[in-house]
Enzyme design. Structure first.
Site, PDB file in Angstrom:
ATOM      1  N   ARG A 237     -14.209  -7.391  -1.802  1.00  0.00           N
ATOM      2  CA  ARG A 237     -13.402  -7.089  -0.685  1.00  0.00           C
ATOM      3  C   ARG A 237     -12.899  -5.565  -0.546  1.00  0.00           C
ATOM      4  O   ARG A 237     -12.527  -5.085  -1.436  1.00  0.00           O
ATOM      5  CB  ARG A 237     -12.272  -7.673  -0.455  1.00  0.00           C
TER       6      ARG A 237
ATOM      7  N   GLY B 146      -0.629  -2.948   5.834  1.00  0.00           N
ATOM      8  CA  GLY B 146      -0.935  -4.261   6.469  1.00  0.00           C
ATOM      9  C   GLY B 146      -2.190  -5.054   6.143  1.00  0.00           C
ATOM     10  O   GLY B 146      -2.667  -4.787   5.482  1.00  0.00           O
TER      11      GLY B 146
ATOM     12  N   THR C 118       0.878  -1.148   0.045  1.00  0.00           N
ATOM     13  CA  THR C 118       0.005   0.112   0.001  1.00  0.00           C
ATOM     14  C   THR C 118       0.797   1.315   0.042  1.00  0.00           C
ATOM     15  O   THR C 118       2.005   0.942  -0.021  1.00  0.00           O
ATOM     16  CB  THR C 118      -0.823  -0.078   1.326  1.00  0.00           C
TER      17      THR C 118
ATOM     18  N   GLY D 106     -10.493  -3.272   2.072  1.00  0.00           N
ATOM     19  CA  GLY D 106      -9.521  -3.328   3.127  1.00  0.00           C
ATOM     20  C   GLY D 106      -9.549  -2.118   4.181  1.00  0.00           C
ATOM     21  O   GLY D 106     -10.764  -1.191   4.006  1.00  0.00           O
TER      22      GLY D 106
HETATM   23  N1  ASP Z   1      -3.938  -2.730   3.957  1.00  0.00           N
HETATM   24  C1  ASP Z   1      -4.202  -3.064   2.728  1.00  0.00           C
HETATM   25  C2  ASP Z   1      -5.262  -3.686   2.780  1.00  0.00           C
HETATM   26  O1  ASP Z   1      -5.342  -4.709   3.383  1.00  0.00           O
HETATM   27  C3  ASP Z   1      -2.786  -3.821   2.318  1.00  0.00           C
HETATM   28  C4  ASP Z   1      -1.610  -3.338   2.588  1.00  0.00           C
HETATM   29  O2  ASP Z   1      -1.490  -2.179   3.340  1.00  0.00           O
HETATM   30  O3  ASP Z   1      -0.715  -3.900   2.596  1.00  0.00           O
HETATM   31  O4  ASP Z   1      -6.028  -3.832   1.679  1.00  0.00           O
END
Ligand code: ASP
Length: 341
Positions: free
Chosen positions: A236, A260, A208, A238
């Protein structure tokens, strides 16, 4: 002293105090390009150099906005646009593929002055989703728009749309094929898609971009933009577009952008929890960030990291993964670029 020179003296003292106050207000920006299984052994020197250069370019572009008197929201979008336009990071151009080989992007932004916020989820044709999130904040009566409605709004606001193949990149496609292969193997063992997805390696779940900043008026801002998770399904969404989970900013406490495993970051309300600890428990951003990133969320399996800035220009970037692409610069600390632990 006559009346005129007394007024002159008072005015001079008042403007000197404004200048002194402005000079005393530090400016600062921190950015991230995702956390995860980022280990030195996976990088050639050239690849590492290229990632470092892109992070430096983004943080310095954001800092320049602050240095020339711009506000923290503009610094945040400037830095994020550079990361979104790079194929290196899972946002904009480099967004990962969904299970059906599409791209569905999420983003959000928050203004620390007044808790105004804007977010978009599941957009498929927006070149820079953070710019659309900003439009939602500035020019709509809503906080979050999703899918087709968000794209209709983008057209109305003149935000740049692209054909969906703009987001096609060979490395991300290979990653999708690998993720589906792993899912197939696990599914045949467990007969349970959820368990299979849960056991996918971290590399498929994270990545991200984000930025947090404080400007010369002491105003905080935070923004986050992502392609989400490789092989994600069924619309989905996030944590990245969820205010309080992936993004939060309030001048009373701090500004946070997260990266994350989104499902955990939503359930643990990560960004808002960090700021609440700062505001109500008088904790430093460093302590609050560590408590949340290494606390119960981590113990229950949640991996990732955050970047945090406060109005004194302090920066903290804790993560519980092997690495996190990150960079920072402030008027009290020089440029820093980091990738590994
Ligand atoms: N937080 C993001 C998500 O779950 C992915 C990431 O930040 O790595 O969509």
């Amino acid at each position: 002293m006559n009346k005129k020179s007394l007024v002159g003296l008072i005015l001079a003292m008042a403007s000197a105090s404004v200048v002194a106050k402005q000079a005393a207000q530090p400016i600062a920006i921190a950015i991230h390009g995702g956390a995860g299984t980022i280990e030195k052994s996976r990088f050639t020197p050239e690849k590492e150099q290229a990632y470092r250069a892109k992070l430096k370019e983004a943080v310095e572009a954001g800092y320049k906005v602050l240095e020339s008197g711009g506000d923290s929201l503009d610094a945040v979008t400037t830095a994020i646009n550079i990361l979104e336009d790079s194929p290196f990071f899972n946002a904009g151009k480099g967004a990962v593929y969904t299970y059906e080989a599409n791209h569905e992007l999420d983003a959000s932004i928050m203004d620390g002055r007044n808790r105004q916020a804007g977010a978009v989820a599941g957009v498929r044709h927006i070149k820079n989703p953070i710019n659309l999130a900003r439009e939602v904040m500035d020019n709509s009566v809503h906080v979050m728009l999703s899918g087709q409605g968000a794209e209709e709004f983008a057209k109305k606001q003149g935000v740049e749309l692209v054909e969906s193949d703009y987001f096609n990149t060979p490395d991300r496609y290979k990653s999708l094929l690998r993720a589906k292969e792993k899912l197939k193997q696990k599914e045949s063992g467990t007969k349970d898609y959820q368990a299979a997805h849960q056991s996918l390696p971290l590399e498929f779940k994270v990545g991200t971009v984000g930025a947090v900043a404080v400007d010369k008026n002491g105003n905080l801002a935070a923004g986050t933009s992502t392609g989400g998770m490789t092989a994600k399904r069924f619309g989905r969404v996030g944590d990245s577009p969820i205010i309080g989970a992936g993004t939060f900013a309030d001048n009373q406490s701090c500004a946070v952008s997260a990266t994350g495993h989104g499902e955990y970051f939503i359930r643990y309300n990560v960004a808002a929890d960090i700021c609440a600890r700062v505001e109500y428990q008088n904790k430093s951003i460093e302590q609050a960030g560590k408590e949340v990133i290494f606390g119960p969320m981590y113990e229950s399996g949640g991996t990732g990291g955050v970047i945090i800035v406060d109005s004194d220009g302090n920066i903290s970037m804790p993560f519980n993964t092997k690495g996190m692409y990150r960079a920072s610069k402030s008027s009290i600390a020089p440029t820093f670029v980091g990738i590994f632990k």
